[in-house]
Design a protein around this motif. Structure first.
Motif, PDB file in Angstrom:
ATOM      1  N   ALA A   1      49.014  31.835  45.417  1.00 14.88           N
ATOM      2  CA  ALA A   1      48.151  30.877  44.425  1.00 14.88           C
ATOM      3  C   ALA A   1      46.902  30.205  45.155  1.00 14.88           C
ATOM      4  O   ALA A   1      47.110  30.305  46.465  1.00 14.88           O
ATOM      5  N   TYR A   2      46.130  29.779  44.629  1.00 17.44           N
ATOM      6  CA  TYR A   2      44.967  28.942  45.256  1.00 17.44           C
ATOM      7  C   TYR A   2      45.004  27.710  44.546  1.00 17.44           C
ATOM      8  O   TYR A   2      45.312  27.403  43.260  1.00 17.44           O
ATOM      9  N   TYR A   3      44.489  26.502  45.590  1.00 15.60           N
ATOM     10  CA  TYR A   3      44.733  25.172  45.026  1.00 15.60           C
ATOM     11  C   TYR A   3      43.273  24.529  45.454  1.00 15.60           C
ATOM     12  O   TYR A   3      42.724  24.546  46.770  1.00 15.60           O
ATOM     13  N   LEU A   4      42.810  23.533  44.649  1.00 12.87           N
ATOM     14  CA  LEU A   4      41.708  22.678  44.842  1.00 12.87           C
ATOM     15  C   LEU A   4      42.461  21.472  45.136  1.00 12.87           C
ATOM     16  O   LEU A   4      42.900  20.742  44.246  1.00 12.87           O
ATOM     17  N   VAL A   5      42.172  20.708  46.188  1.00 17.27           N
ATOM     18  CA  VAL A   5      42.856  19.407  46.433  1.00 17.27           C
ATOM     19  C   VAL A   5      41.770  18.469  47.053  1.00 17.27           C
ATOM     20  O   VAL A   5      40.849  18.879  47.821  1.00 17.27           O
ATOM     21  N   SER A   6      41.968  17.419  46.371  1.00 15.92           N
ATOM     22  CA  SER A   6      40.938  16.513  46.841  1.00 15.92           C
ATOM     23  C   SER A   6      41.571  14.931  46.884  1.00 15.92           C
ATOM     24  O   SER A   6      42.990  14.923  46.470  1.00 15.92           O
ATOM     25  N   PRO A   7      40.793  14.030  47.407  1.00 14.53           N
ATOM     26  CA  PRO A   7      41.661  12.730  47.711  1.00 14.53           C
ATOM     27  C   PRO A   7      41.727  12.135  46.172  1.00 14.53           C
ATOM     28  O   PRO A   7      41.189  12.688  45.153  1.00 14.53           O
ATOM     29  N   ALA A   8      42.576  11.318  45.982  1.00 18.87           N
ATOM     30  CA  ALA A   8      43.348  10.837  44.920  1.00 18.87           C
ATOM     31  C   ALA A   8      42.192   9.778  44.149  1.00 18.87           C
ATOM     32  O   ALA A   8      42.173   9.634  42.830  1.00 18.87           O
TER      33      ALA A   8
END
Length: 66
Positions: free
Chosen positions: A34-41
């Motif tokens: 899978a691919y994930y886009l992660v960013s600060p909360a």
């Protein structure tokens, strides 16, 4: 010092060899590909929020791929 990413080592061999990146945990991740886009909360800058919406639209098939 900027964060952690889960990525196949073969994609970052040069960075590992140069010491630019290090392996945080040598234990392999088992699971679905899978691919994930992660960013600060906290709230995203408008440009990041727009990118996330666009990327989600592409992934869902709602938008044509570029």
């Amino acid at each position: 010092g900027m964060g952690v990413a889960l990525i196949p080592p073969l994609l970052i061999e040069a960075e590992l060899a140069s010491g630019e990146l290090v392996v945080a945990c040598a234990r392999p991740l088992r699971g679905e590909r899978a691919y994930y886009l992660v960013s600060p909360a906290q709230a995203q800058p408008p440009v990041l929020a727009a990118f996330a919406r666009w990327l989600l639209g592409i992934a869902k098939g709602d938008l044509p791929a570029p």
